[in-house]
Each structure stands twice: as structure tokens, then as C-alpha cells.
Design a protein around this motif. Sequence first.
Motif, PDB file in Angstrom:
ATOM      1  N   ASP A  37       6.767  -9.398  11.221  1.00 39.41           N
ATOM      2  CA  ASP A  37       8.011 -10.088  10.906  1.00 39.41           C
ATOM      3  C   ASP A  37       9.197  -9.165  11.178  1.00 39.41           C
ATOM      4  O   ASP A  37       9.034  -7.955  11.366  1.00 39.41           O
ATOM      5  CB  ASP A  37       8.012 -10.640   9.480  1.00 39.41           C
ATOM      6  N   GLU A  38      10.375  -9.743  11.225  1.00 38.96           N
ATOM      7  CA  GLU A  38      11.582  -9.008  11.614  1.00 38.96           C
ATOM      8  C   GLU A  38      11.900  -7.851  10.665  1.00 38.96           C
ATOM      9  O   GLU A  38      12.436  -6.829  11.088  1.00 38.96           O
ATOM     10  CB  GLU A  38      12.752  -9.995  11.660  1.00 38.96           C
ATOM     11  N   GLU A  39      11.562  -8.001   9.408  1.00 42.01           N
ATOM     12  CA  GLU A  39      11.884  -6.974   8.413  1.00 42.01           C
ATOM     13  C   GLU A  39      10.793  -5.904   8.297  1.00 42.01           C
ATOM     14  O   GLU A  39      10.957  -4.935   7.564  1.00 42.01           O
ATOM     15  CB  GLU A  39      12.105  -7.635   7.055  1.00 42.01           C
ATOM     16  N   GLY A  40       9.680  -6.095   8.986  1.00 44.83           N
ATOM     17  CA  GLY A  40       8.585  -5.138   8.924  1.00 44.83           C
ATOM     18  C   GLY A  40       7.817  -5.168   7.616  1.00 44.83           C
ATOM     19  O   GLY A  40       7.124  -4.222   7.279  1.00 44.83           O
ATOM     20  N   LYS A  41       7.929  -6.277   6.880  1.00 49.85           N
ATOM     21  CA  LYS A  41       7.229  -6.408   5.590  1.00 49.85           C
ATOM     22  C   LYS A  41       5.782  -6.831   5.752  1.00 49.85           C
ATOM     23  O   LYS A  41       4.945  -6.503   4.919  1.00 49.85           O
ATOM     24  CB  LYS A  41       7.921  -7.449   4.705  1.00 49.85           C
ATOM     25  N   VAL A  58      -2.138 -10.590   7.455  1.00 52.38           N
ATOM     26  CA  VAL A  58      -3.219  -9.630   7.681  1.00 52.38           C
ATOM     27  C   VAL A  58      -2.819  -8.203   7.306  1.00 52.38           C
ATOM     28  O   VAL A  58      -3.661  -7.307   7.290  1.00 52.38           O
ATOM     29  CB  VAL A  58      -3.725  -9.678   9.145  1.00 52.38           C
ATOM     30  N   TRP A  59      -1.528  -7.984   7.005  1.00 54.48           N
ATOM     31  CA  TRP A  59      -1.066  -6.652   6.639  1.00 54.48           C
ATOM     32  C   TRP A  59       0.231  -6.781   5.860  1.00 54.48           C
ATOM     33  O   TRP A  59       1.060  -7.646   6.161  1.00 54.48           O
ATOM     34  CB  TRP A  59      -0.828  -5.821   7.899  1.00 54.48           C
ATOM     35  N   LEU A  60       0.398  -5.948   4.852  1.00 54.42           N
ATOM     36  CA  LEU A  60       1.646  -5.851   4.097  1.00 54.42           C
ATOM     37  C   LEU A  60       2.085  -4.399   4.054  1.00 54.42           C
ATOM     38  O   LEU A  60       1.255  -3.509   3.853  1.00 54.42           O
ATOM     39  CB  LEU A  60       1.462  -6.335   2.652  1.00 54.42           C
ATOM     40  N   ARG A  61       3.381  -4.170   4.204  1.00 53.98           N
ATOM     41  CA  ARG A  61       3.902  -2.810   4.077  1.00 53.98           C
ATOM     42  C   ARG A  61       3.690  -2.305   2.649  1.00 53.98           C
ATOM     43  O   ARG A  61       3.387  -1.147   2.433  1.00 53.98           O
ATOM     44  CB  ARG A  61       5.387  -2.771   4.449  1.00 53.98           C
ATOM     45  N   SER A 141      16.407 -17.974  10.714  1.00 52.61           N
ATOM     46  CA  SER A 141      15.554 -17.591  11.838  1.00 52.61           C
ATOM     47  C   SER A 141      15.308 -16.083  11.854  1.00 52.61           C
ATOM     48  O   SER A 141      16.064 -15.315  11.276  1.00 52.61           O
ATOM     49  CB  SER A 141      16.174 -18.057  13.153  1.00 52.61           C
ATOM     50  N   GLN A 142      14.218 -15.718  12.501  1.00 57.53           N
ATOM     51  CA  GLN A 142      13.829 -14.339  12.698  1.00 57.53           C
ATOM     52  C   GLN A 142      13.225 -14.216  14.088  1.00 57.53           C
ATOM     53  O   GLN A 142      12.771 -15.199  14.661  1.00 57.53           O
ATOM     54  CB  GLN A 142      12.748 -13.906  11.706  1.00 57.53           C
TER      55      GLN A 142
END
Length: 148
Positions: A37-41, A58-61, A141-142
Motif C-alpha cells: 500500500d502507499e503508506e507502507g503499512k 500477507v504482511w504488516l509493518r 485513492s492510493q
Amino acid sequence: MKLILRLLSSIAMATSLMLSNASAAPIAERAMGVWADEEGKSNIEIAPCGDLLCGRIVWLREPFDEAGKPKTDENNPDMSQRNRPIIGLTIIKGLSLNEDGNLLKGLVYNAENGKVYDIYLNPGGSTMEVEGCFAMFLCGSQTWTRVK
């Protein structure tokens, strides 16, 4: 000379056909894969589920809560769903071509607030434009980036 011109013409024609087929790859195929995602979260994997496409986290910061436990779907309006882990959670459902055939549309669940929105995906090569809408006129939007 004529032979060389015919050969060059054939090569140009074959190259043109290959390029047009590559750029005309179905939207669904271009959308499949893992996207940041755009925020890298989070990273979301778009993959087939039945006849349509779905997306799951599948992944979370930040995969753990303050107590050091894996984050769960604590904001889900259905109390029985609040213990579901966020990683592995299907948040995008029912992706199919829109009426014009130029976007994918479906529904997205926002685990941060427990609400469901319309979602529109416009995949490119390494990026995908993502728009989420509430009531068709309140949209955000992102730009998501393909994860290699």
C-alpha cells in the motif's frame, strides 16, 4: 535487397504483435500478485478465489498490538469475527471487470474501522491505482506498488 526488406518487415510485424499482446494482457492478470500500500503499512496479495479475484493481507509493518500479540480484527462489527488475525485476512472480495471493462471493481473491508467500501483497481506494470468509495461520491485513492 528485397529479401532484406521483407525480412525486416516480418520482424517489425512480429514485434508489433508481441507488444500489442503484452499491453493487452487481461486486467485481472496484471492485478494478480503482491502489492504494497502507499503508506507502507501492509502488503496485499491479489489472487483468484473462485471465479473472481480477492485480496488478503500477507504482511504488516506492525503485526503486533501493544501487548505483543498478533493484531486481530478488533473493529469488526460482528463480535464473533474480532479474534481473526489481520495477517491472512481477506479484505478485498468479488473483484471483476467493471461495465466498461477497463477497471476491476469489488468490495474492500477496512479493518481499521470495520466498514466495507466499493473498490476500483487499475493495475499497470509496477503500480496499481486503487480507489475506495463510500456512496459512489466520497472516494479516496492510493497508488500501490508491486512487491517483487
